[in-house]
Write an enzyme that holds these catalytic residues in place. Structure first.
Site, PDB file in Angstrom:
ATOM      1  N   ASP A  10       0.838  -1.203   0.000  1.00 43.30           N
ATOM      2  CA  ASP A  10       0.000   0.000   0.000  1.00 43.30           C
ATOM      3  C   ASP A  10       0.878   1.260   0.000  1.00 43.30           C
ATOM      4  O   ASP A  10       0.362   2.378  -0.069  1.00 43.30           O
ATOM      5  CB  ASP A  10      -1.017  -0.007   1.151  1.00 43.30           C
ATOM      6  CG  ASP A  10      -0.372  -0.087   2.515  1.00 43.30           C
ATOM      7  OD1 ASP A  10       0.856  -0.209   2.600  1.00 43.30           O
ATOM      8  OD2 ASP A  10      -1.119  -0.034   3.521  1.00 43.30           O
TER       9      ASP A  10
ATOM     10  N   ASP B 151      -1.002  -6.141  -0.089  1.00 34.68           N
ATOM     11  CA  ASP B 151      -1.404  -5.537   1.186  1.00 34.68           C
ATOM     12  C   ASP B 151      -2.909  -5.374   1.273  1.00 34.68           C
ATOM     13  O   ASP B 151      -3.544  -4.899   0.316  1.00 34.68           O
ATOM     14  CB  ASP B 151      -0.793  -4.126   1.308  1.00 34.68           C
ATOM     15  CG  ASP B 151       0.532  -4.129   2.043  1.00 34.68           C
ATOM     16  OD1 ASP B 151       0.840  -5.121   2.734  1.00 34.68           O
ATOM     17  OD2 ASP B 151       1.264  -3.137   1.913  1.00 34.68           O
TER      18      ASP B 151
ATOM     19  N   LYS C  74      -0.995  -9.353   3.051  1.00 36.09           N
ATOM     20  CA  LYS C  74      -0.207  -8.893   4.207  1.00 36.09           C
ATOM     21  C   LYS C  74      -1.060  -7.940   5.039  1.00 36.09           C
ATOM     22  O   LYS C  74      -1.778  -7.097   4.473  1.00 36.09           O
ATOM     23  CB  LYS C  74       1.073  -8.198   3.734  1.00 36.09           C
ATOM     24  CG  LYS C  74       1.904  -7.636   4.907  1.00 36.09           C
ATOM     25  CD  LYS C  74       3.309  -7.249   4.492  1.00 36.09           C
ATOM     26  CE  LYS C  74       3.410  -5.920   3.786  1.00 36.09           C
ATOM     27  NZ  LYS C  74       2.917  -4.756   4.570  1.00 36.09           N
TER      28      LYS C  74
ATOM     29  N   GLU D  48       9.722  -4.136   9.995  1.00 35.60           N
ATOM     30  CA  GLU D  48      10.120  -2.838   9.434  1.00 35.60           C
ATOM     31  C   GLU D  48      10.608  -1.898  10.539  1.00 35.60           C
ATOM     32  O   GLU D  48       9.976  -1.794  11.613  1.00 35.60           O
ATOM     33  CB  GLU D  48       8.919  -2.209   8.709  1.00 35.60           C
ATOM     34  CG  GLU D  48       9.250  -0.827   8.137  1.00 35.60           C
ATOM     35  CD  GLU D  48       8.191  -0.279   7.193  1.00 35.60           C
ATOM     36  OE1 GLU D  48       7.180  -0.964   6.923  1.00 35.60           O
ATOM     37  OE2 GLU D  48       8.390   0.863   6.718  1.00 35.60           O
TER      38      GLU D  48
HETATM   39  O1  KIV Z   1       3.588  -1.113   1.570  1.00 37.30           O
HETATM   40  C1  KIV Z   1       4.759  -1.509   1.530  1.00 37.30           C
HETATM   41  O2  KIV Z   1       5.515  -1.231   0.591  1.00 37.30           O
HETATM   42  C2  KIV Z   1       5.250  -2.295   2.649  1.00 37.30           C
HETATM   43  C3  KIV Z   1       6.722  -2.494   2.715  1.00 37.30           C
HETATM   44  C4  KIV Z   1       7.324  -1.264   3.274  1.00 37.30           C
HETATM   45  C5  KIV Z   1       7.085  -3.698   3.473  1.00 37.30           C
HETATM   46  O3  KIV Z   1       4.503  -2.716   3.466  1.00 37.30           O
END
Ligand code: KIV
Length: 279
Positions: free
Chosen positions: A44, A83, A112, A181
Site C-alpha cells: 500500500d 497488502d 499482508k 520494518e
Molecule cells: O507497503 C509496503 O511497501 C510495505 C513495505 C514497506 C514492506 O509494506
C-alpha cells in the site's frame, strides 16, 4: 528453489536469504520477474509512490485490486503478496471478504496485514479458509498517527518484549512470513531466531531471513532516500538525464536523424512532386 507459492517462501527459511521487492505496475512487475526475485509485494506504499499521497491511509481496496491485477499480468510466475489496506481487515468478516477478493480477482498468492496479537484470530481464520497471510510488525505505516510518526520501533526492553510476543502469536496463528520494518538490527536478529517462519526485513538489519525494498528506493528513483536504503541503481538521475538529452536533441534538431526516420522510394516521391506541379 524458485518459490511458486507462499508456502515455498516459508520453506526457504532454512535454505537461503530471500529477496522481495514491491511493484505496482506492469513494467516494474516484468523487471522483478526477469530479475528472478522470490516475491513481489504490491504494497500500500503505492499510495505514496504511485498516487502522490503523503501516507498509506487513503489507499482503498479498489486501488489495491487495480494495481495487483496489473502486476499479475507483468509477473505471472512470481509469488505475489498484496497488502490489505487501512481498515479493510478491522473485523474477521471484512478481512475474509477483502482478502478473498484479492485472491479471486487479482490472483494474489497471499495478503499482508499490519499488527500483532490482536490479529491472531484474523490470521487463523484467513489461513483456515486457504488464504496465506504475511504479518507486518515494527514500524507499521498504517498506524502512523498512533506511533507519533515514522519512527524506529522496539528500542526499549518493554517494546522488544511486546514485539516478540506479537511475532510468536502471529507465527502460532499461521502466518507464512513476517515483515519486520524499522527496528534495530539486534532486534531483527532476535525475532528471526525466535520464530519458525521467515522474517523479511526492511530497515531491520542484515540477519533477517530476507529483505524487501520499495521499488523506487531500491533503484534510486525516490526523491528522498531513507537511512536504511543503499540504492542499487541511480534510476532517478539516469532517467532525468535521458529526458534532458531528449529535450536538447529536439530543440537543436539532431533528433530524429536520418537513421531514425522512415524513407520512401525516390521515384515515387518524384512522381508525387510532378503530380503536385500539374495541379
Ligand atoms: O507497503 C509496503 O511497501 C510495505 C513495505 C514497506 C514492506 O509494506
Amino acid at each position: 528453489m524458485t518459490p511458486k507459492t507462499a508456502l515455498d517462501l516459508t520453506g526457504l527459511k532454512l535454505e537461503r536469504p530471500q529477496v522481495w521487492v514491491t511493484a505496482y505496475d506492469f513494467f516494474q512487475a516484468q523487471l522483478a520477474e526477469e530479475a528472478q526475485l522470490d516475491a513481489i509485494l504490491v504494497g500500500d506504499s503505492l499510495g505514496m509512490t504511485m498516487l502522490g499521497y503523503d501516507s498509506t491511509l487513503s489507499v482503498t481496496m479498489e486501488d489495491m485490486l487495480y494495481h495487483a491485477r496489473v502486476v499479475r499480468r507483468g509477473a505471472p510466475h512470481t509469488v505475489m503478496i498484496v497488502d490489505l489496506p487501512f481498515l479493510s481487515y478491522r473485523t474477521v468478516e471484512l478481512a475474509l471478504t477483502n482478502a478473498g477478493r484479492l485472491l479471486q480477482e487479482a490472483q494474489a498468492d497471499g495478503v499482508k496485514i499490519e499488527g500483532g496479537h490482536r490479529l491472531a484470530e484474523t490470521v487463523a481464520s484467513l489461513v483456515a479458509e486457504g488464504i496465506p497471510v504475511i504479518g507486518h510488525l515494527g514500524l507499521t505505516p498504517q498506524s502512523v498517527h498512533t506511533m507519533g510518526g515514522y519512527r524506529v520501533q522496539a528500542r526499549s526492553r518493554e517494546h522488544i518484549e511486546q514485539l516478540l510476543d506479537d511475532a510468536e502469536s502471529l507465527a502460532q496463528a499461521g502466518i507464512s512470513a513476517l515483515v519486520l520494518e524499522g527496528i534495530p538490527d539486534k532486534v531483527g536478529a532476535l525475532v528471526t531466531e525466535r520464530i519458525q517462519v521467515p522474517t523479511i526485513g526492511i530497515g531491520a538489519g542484515h540477519a533477517t531471513d530476507g529483505q524487501v525494498l520499495v521499488f523506487h528506493d531500491c533503484l534510486g528513483l525516490s526523491a528522498y532516500t531513507p537511512k536504511f536504503v543503499a540504492p542499487f541503481a541511480q534510476g532517478r538521475q539516469v532517467l532525468a538525464e535521458g529526458l534532458k538529452a531528449y529535450r536538447s536533441a529536439v530543440l537543436d534538431r539532431t533528433f530524429p536523424d536520418d537513421d531514425h526516420s522512415y524513407h520512401m522510394a525516390h521515384k515515387e516521391w518524384e512522381r508525387f512532386i510532378a503530380g503536385e506541379a500539374t495541379q
